[in-house]
Design an enzyme around this catalytic site. Structure first.
Site, PDB file in Angstrom:
ATOM      1  N   ARG A  18       0.822  -1.229   0.000  1.00 58.50           N
ATOM      2  CA  ARG A  18       0.000   0.000   0.000  1.00 58.50           C
ATOM      3  C   ARG A  18       0.852   1.274   0.000  1.00 58.50           C
ATOM      4  NH1 ARG A  18      -5.530  -0.185   1.625  1.00 58.50           N
ATOM      5  NH2 ARG A  18      -6.386  -2.099   0.796  1.00 58.50           N
ATOM      6  N   ARG A  22      -3.137   6.732   1.022  1.00 56.14           N
ATOM      7  CA  ARG A  22      -3.616   7.971   1.644  1.00 56.14           C
ATOM      8  C   ARG A  22      -2.691   8.598   2.674  1.00 56.14           C
ATOM      9  NH1 ARG A  22      -9.178   5.336   3.088  1.00 56.14           N
ATOM     10  NH2 ARG A  22      -7.649   3.684   3.203  1.00 56.14           N
ATOM     11  N   ARG A  31      -5.934  11.724  -5.965  1.00 58.72           N
ATOM     12  CA  ARG A  31      -7.167  10.969  -5.738  1.00 58.72           C
ATOM     13  C   ARG A  31      -8.390  11.881  -5.795  1.00 58.72           C
ATOM     14  NH1 ARG A  31     -11.165   8.425  -5.116  1.00 58.72           N
ATOM     15  NH2 ARG A  31     -11.715   6.888  -3.531  1.00 58.72           N
ATOM     16  N   ASP A  68      -6.642  -2.391  -7.663  1.00 59.98           N
ATOM     17  CA  ASP A  68      -7.232  -2.995  -6.476  1.00 59.98           C
ATOM     18  C   ASP A  68      -7.586  -4.436  -6.785  1.00 59.98           C
ATOM     19  OD1 ASP A  68      -8.199  -2.072  -3.656  1.00 59.98           O
ATOM     20  OD2 ASP A  68      -9.733  -3.451  -4.395  1.00 59.98           O
ATOM     21  N   TYR A 143     -15.509 -10.832   0.532  1.00 61.84           N
ATOM     22  CA  TYR A 143     -16.258  -9.570   0.485  1.00 61.84           C
ATOM     23  C   TYR A 143     -17.579  -9.740  -0.260  1.00 61.84           C
ATOM     24  CZ  TYR A 143     -12.031  -7.295   2.167  1.00 61.84           C
ATOM     25  OH  TYR A 143     -10.953  -6.922   2.918  1.00 61.84           O
TER      26      TYR A 143
END
Ligand code: CP3
Length: 338
Positions: A18, A22, A31, A68, A143
């Protein structure tokens, strides 16, 4: 690439799961151009830019493609969306949804990601390894059963016990799509690929063999059929005691270790394959002595064998970017223990 082939290097190469994310102000600024996260992943210009940001700032030894794990089900036609502050939201798994998945649609849908790989290979410094990736089928499927992030994937486990045939049918669609996707990444310029199985650790022993090892083994075999020398890193998180079974069962070249793997077990694994890890990402949040001590511990424990220095899981948005610089400096200036 030399470490993945089993060589020991000093200082060890370093990158971070990652690393495009962010915690970086430049990521947040880029972003802001796209509210839809999946559209952001499919935008070659923006995805190339954010992949390069941590390389420019820190000079990591590897770049990881910005994308992703959910682009694969999305490309197959599975309903996926990202909600602000909630993360990924998937429709509940059903045989009707599985029957609508379309392998050919997936190929064209993923073209922009493959174009990002091509662009990255031409824009990255030659000495920077480019890593591609996909999600392991079980983690992707988790998920789709729960519909969102959960702490222990109880819904996915209940779903897999109640209707294993449905789980199998979804995984059987994800496996060929993942093989094709990884093969295309490798052919477009990725030097190696990583398969993220973030939720492997919640499975019981039989489940681990069926839902983590077996689909991963099929992906490794399928990729190597087309790219025989493909280098593949497995990351079955929270699976310390089962890493050796995982390595033998799947044929991966290297494994990522999370921060809970006991030191002696980690070294035992490293006597079989190269390892990647395993600093607790929270040490990047805490900083100071906790960070120095953590980096030292990883180097002392794993520095005598083939090691790619990394975190035990992804860097979090609250990590201090200066702590990342300190971590890299410490890795690169550490005295050789041999
Ligand atoms: C389970 C999983 C996902 N995605 C991924 C995994 C496996 C590894 C892991 O466990 O961290 C993998 C992933 N996700 C992302 C990358 C890019 C490359 C990198 O820098 O590592 C990679 C390799 C970008 C991302 N993927 C996501 C972000 C943040 C979203 C944003 O920018 O708004 C990034 C940078 C979103 C995402 N994507 C996912 C979740 C649960 C979330 C929401 C939680 C969160 O927001 O962190 C699914």
């Amino acid at each position: 690439m030399r470490v993945l082939a089993g060589e020991r290097l000093w200082p060890p190469p370093v990158w971070m799961m990652r690393q495009a994310g962010r915690y970086l102000p430049e990521y947040r600024a880029t972003r802001a151009n796209k509210s839809n996260f999946l559209e952001f992943c499919y935008d070659t210009d923006l995805a190339t830019e954010v992949t390069l940001q941590p390389i420019r700032r820190y000079g990591f030894d590897a770049a990881i493609l910005f994308s992703d794990i959910f682009v694969v089900p999305d490309a197959l036609g599975y309903p996926v969306r990202f909600e602000e502050g909630r993360g990924p939201v998937l429709e509940p798994l059903s045989s009707e949804l599985v029957s609508r998945l379309d392998q050919e649609r997936a190929v064209g849908h993923l073209d922009p990601v493959i174009e990002t790989v091509r662009r990255l290979r031409s824009e990255l410094p030659e000495e920077t390894t480019l890593l591609g990736f996909c999600g392991a089928p079980w983690t992707v499927a988790c998920y789709s059963v729960a519909g969102h992030t959960t702490a222990d994937q109880t819904a996915a486990r209940v779903g897999a016990y109640r209707d294993p045939a449905l789980m199998q049918s979804f995984i059987d669609a994800l496996v060929p799509a993942s093989i094709r996707y990884l093969v295309r990444q490798l052919k477009a310029g990725a030097d190696a690929v990583q398969i993220f199985d973030t939720w492997a650790g919640v499975l019981d022993d039989a489940g681990f063999k069926r839902w983590s090892i077996e689909p991963t083994r099929r992906i490794v075999e399928g990729v190597r059929k087309e790219v025989p020398d493909a280098r593949i890193i497995g990351f079955p998180k929270a699976s310390a005691a089962r890493l050796e079974t995982f390595i033998t069962g799947t044929g991966v070249d290297a494994v990522g270790l999370d921060w809970t793997v006991p030191a002696d077990l980690a070294r035992q694994v490293q006597s079989k394959v190269a390892v990647q890890g395993n600093l607790d990402p929270m040490r990047l949040v805490a900083g100071g002595e906790a960070l120095r001590e953590g980096v030292d511990q990883v180097l002392a424990n794993l520095g005598k064998g083939p090691l790619v220095f990394n975190l035990g899981h992804g860097v979090t948005p609250d990590a201090d970017p200066d702590n990342v610089a300190r971590m890299i400096d410490q890795v690169r200036s550490a005295p050789d223990p041999m």
